[in-house]
Write a protein that holds these residues in place. Structure first.
Motif, mmCIF file in Angstrom:
data_model
loop_
_atom_site.group_PDB
_atom_site.id
_atom_site.type_symbol
_atom_site.label_atom_id
_atom_site.label_comp_id
_atom_site.label_asym_id
_atom_site.label_seq_id
_atom_site.Cartn_x
_atom_site.Cartn_y
_atom_site.Cartn_z
ATOM 1 N N ARG A 54 -3.467 -2.050 -8.624
ATOM 2 C CA ARG A 54 -4.575 -1.216 -9.091
ATOM 3 C C ARG A 54 -4.651 -1.201 -10.620
ATOM 4 O O ARG A 54 -5.723 -1.383 -11.208
ATOM 5 C CB ARG A 54 -4.407 0.224 -8.572
ATOM 6 N N MET A 91 -10.220 -1.490 -5.920
ATOM 7 C CA MET A 91 -8.953 -0.782 -6.086
ATOM 8 C C MET A 91 -8.645 -0.521 -7.561
ATOM 9 O O MET A 91 -7.750 0.262 -7.879
ATOM 10 C CB MET A 91 -7.818 -1.568 -5.435
ATOM 11 N N HIS A 117 0.813 -1.220 0.000
ATOM 12 C CA HIS A 117 0.000 0.000 0.000
ATOM 13 C C HIS A 117 0.845 1.268 0.000
ATOM 14 O O HIS A 117 0.444 2.282 -0.535
ATOM 15 C CB HIS A 117 -0.931 0.009 1.215
#
Length: 236
Positions: free
Chosen positions: A160, A146, A97
């Motif tokens: 993503r 995402m 992340h």
């Protein structure tokens, strides 16, 4: 000819794939071909279902390998003559992340796309032609919020982008198959407690696959070319 609904699940040895394979295998009229890179990893699923009198057909599959995909296609064609359901579940998340896209190693992008997009396309190209012999083919692509352009944010950029590209695959394939009996949809299962989702995720895999199974069992008048979470459409 086999009169059960032949359903192929990629990445079925754990997580959402395993939950989807288990759920479909316990439904009347479904025969599940459960696949994994290491077929030995499918033994817990096979033995658990056997206790309750249900059957899965385990088979080796690495969606990043041409020979593996061709071997699965040829085995299915010889044994069943068709595919009715394809659940494209196999996927990876290797960037975290906190990763900035400006510092993202390009090799992580290549590896992620090779599995999440190209591998899924490879398997789809191999099996959808066998779906033309089905009375009602269904392709379900495991996407993610995402990958939504409508809510795109920073962090986890390789994952993503791969899921956004997967949604593009859904739209293109659905458009090409418009007017046939084959329906193609993307499903976001939500944040689930899997190896990929992590232990903090609020949903169990069995909850996440509710919408996956819904998309895999759509009636003739069901939608195609859509993106769904909890069986409701969401923005791309």
């Amino acid at each position: 000819m086999e009169d059960r609904i032949i359903s192929v699940v990629s990445g079925a040895s754990r997580g959402l794939g395993r939950a989807a394979a288990h759920r479909l295998a316990t439904m009347d009229g479904y025969l599940v071909v459960a696949t994994a890179r290491n077929p030995d990893d499918l033994e817990p699923l096979r033995s658990k279902l056997a206790i309750s009198g249900h059957v899965v057909e385990p088979h080796q599959l690495d969606i990043t390998d041409d020979a593996s995909v061709i071997a699965l296609r040829d085995w299915i064609a010889g044994r069943f003559g068709r595919v009715d359901v394809l659940i494209n579940n196999a996927g990876i998340l290797i960037d975290r992340h906190s990763t900035s896209i400006l510092e993202l190693p390009l090799e992580q992008v290549r590896e992620t796309l090779e599995t999440n997009l190209i591998g899924t396309l490879r398997l789809t190209q191999a099996l959808v032609p066998l779906m033309r012999s089905s009375r009602a083919g269904r392709v379900v692509n495991l996407a993610s919020s995402m990958g939504q352009l409508a809510e795109m944010d920073a962090g986890t950029p390789a994952y993503r982008m791969s899921k956004t590209a997967l949604n593009a695959l859904t739209r293109i394939l659905a458009a090409e198959l418009a007017g046939t009996r084959i329906k193609v949809n993307s499903v976001c299962p939500g944040w689930c407690r899997t190896d990929l989702g992590g232990p903090e995720a609020p949903r169990l895999p069995e909850e996440g696959v509710e919408c996956v199974v819904w998309a895999a069992t759509l009636p003739e008048d069901g939608p195609t070319g859509g993106f769904f979470r909890d069986c409701q459409p969401i923005p791309w």
